[in-house]
Design a protein around this motif. Structure first.
Motif, PDB file in Angstrom:
ATOM      1  N   PHE A   6      45.653  15.911  75.648  1.00  0.00           N
ATOM      2  CA  PHE A   6      45.466  14.626  76.312  1.00  0.00           C
ATOM      3  C   PHE A   6      44.744  14.801  77.639  1.00  0.00           C
ATOM      4  CE2 PHE A   6      46.166  10.257  77.246  1.00  0.00           C
ATOM      5  CZ  PHE A   6      46.375  10.192  78.612  1.00  0.00           C
ATOM      6  N   ASN A   7      45.099  15.846  78.377  1.00  0.00           N
ATOM      7  CA  ASN A   7      44.504  16.064  79.698  1.00  0.00           C
ATOM      8  C   ASN A   7      43.023  16.395  79.627  1.00  0.00           C
ATOM      9  OD1 ASN A   7      46.913  15.513  80.949  1.00  0.00           O
ATOM     10  ND2 ASN A   7      47.515  17.651  81.142  1.00  0.00           N
ATOM     11  N   ARG A   8      42.515  16.691  78.451  1.00  0.00           N
ATOM     12  CA  ARG A   8      41.104  16.982  78.281  1.00  0.00           C
ATOM     13  C   ARG A   8      40.321  15.807  77.707  1.00  0.00           C
ATOM     14  NH1 ARG A   8      41.385  22.171  74.636  1.00  0.00           N
ATOM     15  NH2 ARG A   8      39.123  21.929  74.651  1.00  0.00           N
ATOM     16  N   LEU A   9      41.026  14.753  77.362  1.00  0.00           N
ATOM     17  CA  LEU A   9      40.381  13.612  76.724  1.00  0.00           C
ATOM     18  C   LEU A   9      39.637  12.752  77.733  1.00  0.00           C
ATOM     19  CD1 LEU A   9      43.244  12.396  74.363  1.00  0.00           C
ATOM     20  CD2 LEU A   9      41.292  13.823  73.759  1.00  0.00           C
ATOM     21  N   VAL A  10      38.469  12.293  77.330  1.00  0.00           N
ATOM     22  CA  VAL A  10      37.821  11.187  78.019  1.00  0.00           C
ATOM     23  C   VAL A  10      38.210   9.941  77.237  1.00  0.00           C
ATOM     24  CG1 VAL A  10      35.661  10.125  78.733  1.00  0.00           C
ATOM     25  CG2 VAL A  10      35.898  12.620  78.767  1.00  0.00           C
ATOM     26  N   MET A  11      38.724   8.946  77.938  1.00  0.00           N
ATOM     27  CA  MET A  11      39.247   7.762  77.262  1.00  0.00           C
ATOM     28  C   MET A  11      38.385   6.549  77.600  1.00  0.00           C
ATOM     29  SD  MET A  11      41.827   8.988  75.627  1.00  0.00           S
ATOM     30  CE  MET A  11      42.581   7.462  75.047  1.00  0.00           C
ATOM     31  N   HIS A  12      38.187   5.726  76.602  1.00  0.00           N
ATOM     32  CA  HIS A  12      37.366   4.525  76.764  1.00  0.00           C
ATOM     33  C   HIS A  12      38.116   3.302  76.249  1.00  0.00           C
ATOM     34  CE1 HIS A  12      33.950   7.296  77.190  1.00  0.00           C
ATOM     35  NE2 HIS A  12      34.280   7.833  76.032  1.00  0.00           N
ATOM     36  N   PHE A  72      36.969  13.638  72.155  1.00  0.00           N
ATOM     37  CA  PHE A  72      37.473  15.008  72.228  1.00  0.00           C
ATOM     38  C   PHE A  72      36.668  15.892  71.303  1.00  0.00           C
ATOM     39  CE2 PHE A  72      40.273  18.335  73.140  1.00  0.00           C
ATOM     40  CZ  PHE A  72      40.775  18.907  71.991  1.00  0.00           C
ATOM     41  N   GLN A  73      36.144  16.967  71.846  1.00  0.00           N
ATOM     42  CA  GLN A  73      35.384  17.947  71.056  1.00  0.00           C
ATOM     43  C   GLN A  73      34.317  17.269  70.200  1.00  0.00           C
ATOM     44  OE1 GLN A  73      38.420  20.196  68.998  1.00  0.00           O
ATOM     45  NE2 GLN A  73      38.607  21.650  70.701  1.00  0.00           N
TER      46      GLN A  73
END
Length: 118
Positions: free
Chosen positions: A32-38, A102-103
């Protein structure tokens, strides 16, 4: 790996406020801490619009149409992303979708409907 689940939509009068929530279910905290969220939205007959984004370090961007009225935020401990919407207008009526990037993959939620009407 990541399955966004939105909640919080509904019917609100013009000028009102609403807070959407998105839980990144299935994601472990480190992911979650690596996710970019939109947050995206789409109204019938209109193009999909990117409303707001937040990076893994909390940097935010907004569409001009919502700048100053909407606020995106994230809570890593709860693996949640929020969209606080104020001064809502009828033109904000749309299906709102939470997307996790993510990725090089985008994971879409099922969406939640926001209707702004008197």
């Amino acid at each position: 790996q990541v399955q966004p689940v939105e909640s919080g939509g509904g019917l609100v009068q013009p000028g009102g406020s609403l807070k959407l929530s998105c839980k990144a279910s299935r994601a472990i905290t480190s992911t979650f801490n690596r996710l970019v969220m939109h947050w995206y939205r789409q109204a019938p007959g209109k193009q999909r619009e990117l409303v707001a984004s937040i990076t893994s370090v909390g940097e935010t961007t907004y569409a001009d149409s919502v700048k100053g009225r909407f606020t995106i935020s994230r809570d890593s401990a709860k693996k949640m992303v929020y969209l606080q919407m104020t001064s809502l207008k009828p033109e904000d009526t749309a299906g709102y979708y939470c997307v996790a990037h993510f990725q090089n993959n985008d994971y879409w939620g099922q969406g939640t409907q926001v209707t702004v009407s008197s």
